[in-house]
Design an enzyme around this catalytic site. Structure first.
Site, PDB file in Angstrom:
ATOM      1  N   CYS A   6       0.809  -1.227   0.000  1.00  0.00           N
ATOM      2  CA  CYS A   6       0.000   0.000   0.000  1.00  0.00           C
ATOM      3  C   CYS A   6       0.838   1.271   0.000  1.00  0.00           C
ATOM      4  CB  CYS A   6      -0.979  -0.013   1.166  1.00  0.00           C
ATOM      5  SG  CYS A   6      -0.242   0.128   2.812  1.00  0.00           S
ATOM      6  N   HIS A  59      -2.851   0.848   6.705  1.00  0.00           N
ATOM      7  CA  HIS A  59      -3.171   0.801   5.276  1.00  0.00           C
ATOM      8  C   HIS A  59      -3.553   2.201   4.801  1.00  0.00           C
ATOM      9  CE1 HIS A  59      -4.003  -1.441   1.641  1.00  0.00           C
ATOM     10  NE2 HIS A  59      -5.144  -0.781   1.487  1.00  0.00           N
ATOM     11  N   HIS A 112      -6.109   1.703  -4.181  1.00  0.00           N
ATOM     12  CA  HIS A 112      -5.066   1.265  -3.248  1.00  0.00           C
ATOM     13  C   HIS A 112      -4.454  -0.027  -3.738  1.00  0.00           C
ATOM     14  CE1 HIS A 112      -7.441  -2.036  -1.080  1.00  0.00           C
ATOM     15  NE2 HIS A 112      -8.211  -1.623  -2.053  1.00  0.00           N
TER      16      HIS A 112
END
Length: 250
Positions: free
Chosen positions: A155, A206, A218
Protein backbone atom coordinates in the site's frame (compact mmCIF):
# COMPACT_ATOMS: atom_id res chain seq x y z
CA UNK A 1 -20.77 30.65 -11.83
CA UNK A 2 -21.37 28.57 -15.00
CA UNK A 3 -18.67 30.53 -16.85
CA UNK A 4 -16.19 29.88 -14.03
CA UNK A 5 -17.03 26.17 -14.02
CA UNK A 6 -16.49 25.88 -17.79
CA UNK A 7 -13.11 27.62 -17.56
CA UNK A 8 -11.98 25.23 -14.82
CA UNK A 9 -13.16 22.17 -16.75
CA UNK A 10 -11.31 23.33 -19.91
CA UNK A 11 -8.12 23.72 -17.86
CA UNK A 12 -8.63 20.31 -16.28
CA UNK A 13 -9.07 18.45 -19.56
CA UNK A 14 -6.22 20.40 -21.15
CA UNK A 15 -3.87 19.33 -18.37
CA UNK A 16 -5.20 15.75 -18.43
CA UNK A 17 -4.39 15.56 -22.13
CA UNK A 18 -0.76 16.39 -21.26
CA UNK A 19 -0.75 13.82 -18.48
CA UNK A 20 -2.06 11.14 -20.86
CA UNK A 21 1.29 11.32 -22.69
CA UNK A 22 2.76 9.10 -19.94
CA UNK A 23 1.92 5.98 -21.94
CA UNK A 24 1.80 2.52 -20.42
CA UNK A 25 2.76 -0.54 -22.44
CA UNK A 26 1.33 -3.92 -21.42
CA UNK A 27 3.97 -6.61 -21.80
CA UNK A 28 3.12 -9.34 -24.32
CA UNK A 29 4.70 -12.69 -25.09
CA UNK A 30 8.09 -12.16 -26.72
CA UNK A 31 8.60 -8.65 -25.33
CA UNK A 32 11.86 -7.57 -23.73
CA UNK A 33 13.04 -4.22 -22.37
CA UNK A 34 15.23 -3.68 -25.41
CA UNK A 35 12.38 -4.50 -27.80
CA UNK A 36 9.98 -2.16 -25.95
CA UNK A 37 12.63 0.58 -25.87
CA UNK A 38 13.12 0.30 -29.63
CA UNK A 39 9.34 0.31 -30.19
CA UNK A 40 8.89 3.60 -28.33
CA UNK A 41 12.23 5.12 -29.38
CA UNK A 42 13.62 5.40 -25.85
CA UNK A 43 16.57 3.74 -24.13
CA UNK A 44 16.55 0.69 -21.90
CA UNK A 45 18.03 2.86 -19.16
CA UNK A 46 15.04 5.23 -19.52
CA UNK A 47 12.65 2.33 -18.97
CA UNK A 48 14.60 1.18 -15.92
CA UNK A 49 14.56 4.70 -14.44
CA UNK A 50 10.90 5.53 -15.11
CA UNK A 51 9.73 2.16 -13.77
CA UNK A 52 12.31 1.89 -10.97
CA UNK A 53 13.44 -1.51 -12.22
CA UNK A 54 16.56 -3.02 -10.69
CA UNK A 55 16.67 -5.85 -13.23
CA UNK A 56 15.67 -6.28 -16.87
CA UNK A 57 13.26 -9.11 -16.07
CA UNK A 58 9.64 -8.40 -17.09
CA UNK A 59 6.53 -10.57 -17.21
CA UNK A 60 3.43 -10.89 -19.42
CA UNK A 61 0.68 -8.30 -18.66
CA UNK A 62 3.12 -6.16 -16.67
CA UNK A 63 2.50 -2.46 -17.33
CA UNK A 64 5.58 -0.48 -18.34
CA UNK A 65 5.79 3.32 -18.41
CA UNK A 66 7.31 4.11 -21.80
CA UNK A 67 7.35 7.91 -21.86
CA UNK A 68 8.96 10.36 -19.47
CA UNK A 69 6.46 11.61 -16.84
CA UNK A 70 5.09 15.07 -17.55
CA UNK A 71 6.69 18.06 -15.81
CA UNK A 72 4.12 19.10 -13.22
CA UNK A 73 5.28 22.71 -12.80
CA UNK A 74 3.24 24.05 -15.73
CA UNK A 75 -0.20 24.09 -14.10
CA UNK A 76 -1.24 27.41 -12.57
CA UNK A 77 -4.97 27.09 -11.91
CA UNK A 78 -6.56 25.57 -8.80
CA UNK A 79 -8.14 22.15 -8.87
CA UNK A 80 -11.94 22.27 -8.59
CA UNK A 81 -13.67 20.25 -5.93
CA UNK A 82 -15.31 17.07 -7.29
CA UNK A 83 -18.37 17.67 -9.46
CA UNK A 84 -21.49 15.71 -8.58
CA UNK A 85 -21.77 14.08 -5.19
CA UNK A 86 -19.70 16.28 -2.92
CA UNK A 87 -17.50 14.23 -0.54
CA UNK A 88 -18.71 14.47 3.04
CA UNK A 89 -16.35 14.11 5.98
CA UNK A 90 -17.23 11.31 8.41
CA UNK A 91 -19.35 12.44 11.33
CA UNK A 92 -17.79 9.85 13.60
CA UNK A 93 -14.41 8.17 13.17
CA UNK A 94 -14.64 5.02 11.03
CA UNK A 95 -17.94 5.98 9.33
CA UNK A 96 -18.34 7.46 5.85
CA UNK A 97 -21.57 9.40 5.37
CA UNK A 98 -23.15 9.93 1.96
CA UNK A 99 -24.94 13.24 1.22
CA UNK A 100 -28.58 13.14 2.29
CA UNK A 101 -28.17 10.17 4.63
CA UNK A 102 -27.96 12.18 7.83
CA UNK A 103 -30.90 14.04 9.34
CA UNK A 104 -30.23 17.40 10.97
CA UNK A 105 -30.86 16.10 14.47
CA UNK A 106 -28.21 13.39 13.96
CA UNK A 107 -25.37 15.76 13.07
CA UNK A 108 -22.75 16.23 15.76
CA UNK A 109 -19.82 18.62 15.91
CA UNK A 110 -16.59 17.09 14.59
CA UNK A 111 -13.68 16.67 17.01
CA UNK A 112 -11.17 19.49 17.32
CA UNK A 113 -8.30 18.80 14.93
CA UNK A 114 -4.80 19.70 16.10
CA UNK A 115 -3.27 19.57 12.64
CA UNK A 116 -5.80 20.43 9.93
CA UNK A 117 -4.76 20.38 6.28
CA UNK A 118 -4.34 23.65 4.39
CA UNK A 119 -5.23 24.27 0.75
CA UNK A 120 -3.05 22.91 -2.04
CA UNK A 121 -0.18 24.88 -3.49
CA UNK A 122 -0.08 25.36 -7.28
CA UNK A 123 2.44 22.53 -7.62
CA UNK A 124 0.27 20.42 -5.31
CA UNK A 125 -2.73 21.03 -7.58
CA UNK A 126 -0.72 19.84 -10.57
CA UNK A 127 0.48 16.76 -8.67
CA UNK A 128 -3.11 15.83 -7.76
CA UNK A 129 -4.16 16.03 -11.42
CA UNK A 130 -1.36 13.68 -12.41
CA UNK A 131 -2.13 11.29 -9.55
CA UNK A 132 -5.67 10.91 -10.85
CA UNK A 133 -4.33 10.21 -14.34
CA UNK A 134 -1.59 7.75 -13.35
CA UNK A 135 -3.14 5.74 -10.50
CA UNK A 136 -6.12 4.15 -12.35
CA UNK A 137 -3.84 3.01 -15.18
CA UNK A 138 -1.91 0.86 -12.70
CA UNK A 139 -5.02 -1.09 -11.71
CA UNK A 140 -4.38 -4.83 -11.80
CA UNK A 141 -0.68 -4.73 -10.87
CA UNK A 142 -0.19 -7.48 -8.25
CA UNK A 143 0.41 -7.07 -4.53
CA UNK A 144 4.03 -7.49 -3.42
CA UNK A 145 5.14 -7.03 0.17
CA UNK A 146 7.51 -4.02 0.36
CA UNK A 147 7.05 -3.55 -3.40
CA UNK A 148 7.27 -0.05 -4.86
CA UNK A 149 7.70 -0.69 -8.59
CA UNK A 150 5.30 -1.81 -11.29
CA UNK A 151 6.49 -5.37 -10.69
CA UNK A 152 4.27 -5.20 -7.58
CA UNK A 153 3.18 -2.85 -4.79
CA UNK A 154 2.26 -2.84 -1.16
CA UNK A 155 0.00 0.00 0.00
CA UNK A 156 2.66 2.57 0.92
CA UNK A 157 4.87 1.50 -1.99
CA UNK A 158 1.99 2.32 -4.34
CA UNK A 159 1.60 5.75 -2.73
CA UNK A 160 5.33 6.41 -3.04
CA UNK A 161 5.47 5.33 -6.68
CA UNK A 162 2.53 7.35 -8.02
CA UNK A 163 3.51 10.49 -6.10
CA UNK A 164 7.07 10.18 -7.40
CA UNK A 165 5.79 9.76 -10.96
CA UNK A 166 3.61 12.85 -10.45
CA UNK A 167 6.66 14.89 -9.48
CA UNK A 168 6.65 14.87 -5.67
CA UNK A 169 10.00 14.14 -4.01
CA UNK A 170 8.74 11.60 -1.49
CA UNK A 171 10.82 9.25 0.66
CA UNK A 172 9.66 5.63 0.75
CA UNK A 173 8.10 5.03 4.18
CA UNK A 174 5.37 3.00 5.87
CA UNK A 175 1.70 4.02 5.93
CA UNK A 176 2.09 4.74 9.65
CA UNK A 177 4.93 7.20 8.91
CA UNK A 178 2.98 8.84 6.08
CA UNK A 179 0.06 9.27 8.49
CA UNK A 180 2.32 11.13 10.91
CA UNK A 181 3.68 13.36 8.13
CA UNK A 182 0.31 14.53 6.84
CA UNK A 183 -2.53 16.75 8.06
CA UNK A 184 -6.16 15.79 8.63
CA UNK A 185 -8.66 16.83 5.95
CA UNK A 186 -12.20 17.74 6.99
CA UNK A 187 -13.59 18.18 3.47
CA UNK A 188 -11.60 15.84 1.19
CA UNK A 189 -11.03 16.40 -2.51
CA UNK A 190 -10.02 13.81 -5.08
CA UNK A 191 -6.32 13.06 -4.71
CA UNK A 192 -6.24 13.27 -0.92
CA UNK A 193 -4.92 10.36 1.16
CA UNK A 194 -7.23 7.99 3.00
CA UNK A 195 -6.01 5.95 5.99
CA UNK A 196 -7.17 2.79 7.74
CA UNK A 197 -6.25 1.03 10.95
CA UNK A 198 -6.16 -2.50 12.40
CA UNK A 199 -6.10 -4.29 9.05
CA UNK A 200 -3.15 -6.68 9.29
CA UNK A 201 -1.71 -5.13 12.44
CA UNK A 202 -2.80 -2.79 15.22
CA UNK A 203 -2.76 0.96 14.56
CA UNK A 204 -2.40 2.71 11.20
CA UNK A 205 -1.77 -0.06 8.71
CA UNK A 206 -3.17 0.80 5.28
CA UNK A 207 -3.68 3.76 2.93
CA UNK A 208 -4.94 4.75 -0.51
CA UNK A 209 -5.90 7.70 -2.73
CA UNK A 210 -9.41 9.19 -2.61
CA UNK A 211 -11.17 9.25 -6.01
CA UNK A 212 -14.43 10.92 -4.95
CA UNK A 213 -17.94 9.44 -4.70
CA UNK A 214 -16.85 7.25 -1.77
CA UNK A 215 -14.22 5.42 -3.87
CA UNK A 216 -10.48 5.08 -3.39
CA UNK A 217 -7.64 3.29 -5.16
CA UNK A 218 -5.07 1.27 -3.25
CA UNK A 219 -2.70 -1.68 -3.39
CA UNK A 220 -4.48 -4.42 -1.45
CA UNK A 221 -3.95 -8.14 -1.20
CA UNK A 222 -5.62 -8.56 -4.60
CA UNK A 223 -3.33 -5.97 -6.18
CA UNK A 224 -4.04 -2.40 -7.23
CA UNK A 225 -7.80 -1.94 -7.24
CA UNK A 226 -10.60 0.58 -6.74
CA UNK A 227 -12.71 -0.01 -3.64
CA UNK A 228 -15.58 1.70 -1.82
CA UNK A 229 -15.25 3.44 1.52
CA UNK A 230 -18.81 2.51 2.45
CA UNK A 231 -18.20 -1.22 2.10
CA UNK A 232 -18.49 -3.08 5.40
CA UNK A 233 -14.78 -3.85 5.74
CA UNK A 234 -13.33 -0.46 4.85
CA UNK A 235 -15.98 1.46 6.78
CA UNK A 236 -15.04 -0.49 9.92
CA UNK A 237 -11.33 0.29 9.51
CA UNK A 238 -11.52 3.88 8.25
CA UNK A 239 -9.55 6.50 10.23
CA UNK A 240 -9.40 9.77 8.27
CA UNK A 241 -8.61 11.67 5.10
CA UNK A 242 -5.23 13.41 5.14
CA UNK A 243 -2.94 15.54 2.94
CA UNK A 244 0.85 15.65 2.72
CA UNK A 245 2.36 18.84 4.17
CA UNK A 246 4.58 19.07 1.09
CA UNK A 247 1.63 19.78 -1.24
CA UNK A 248 -0.06 22.27 1.11
CA UNK A 249 0.37 26.00 1.64
CA UNK A 250 2.81 26.68 4.50
Amino acid sequence: MIKKFLIVMVLFFSFSATANADTLHEVKKGDSLSKIAKMYKVTVNDLRTWNKLKKDNIYIKQKIIVQKPTNVKTATKPVPKPVGNKPVAPIITEIIVQPGQVKSEQVVNPPVLVDEAKQLTESGQAIYLLLLDIAPRLEGIPYLYAGNTIAGFDCSGFIHFIHSQAGLNLTRKSSESYFAESATVVNPIVGDLVFFENTYKEGISHMGIYLGNNEFIHAGTKGVEIARLDSVYWKDHFVSFKRFHSVSVN
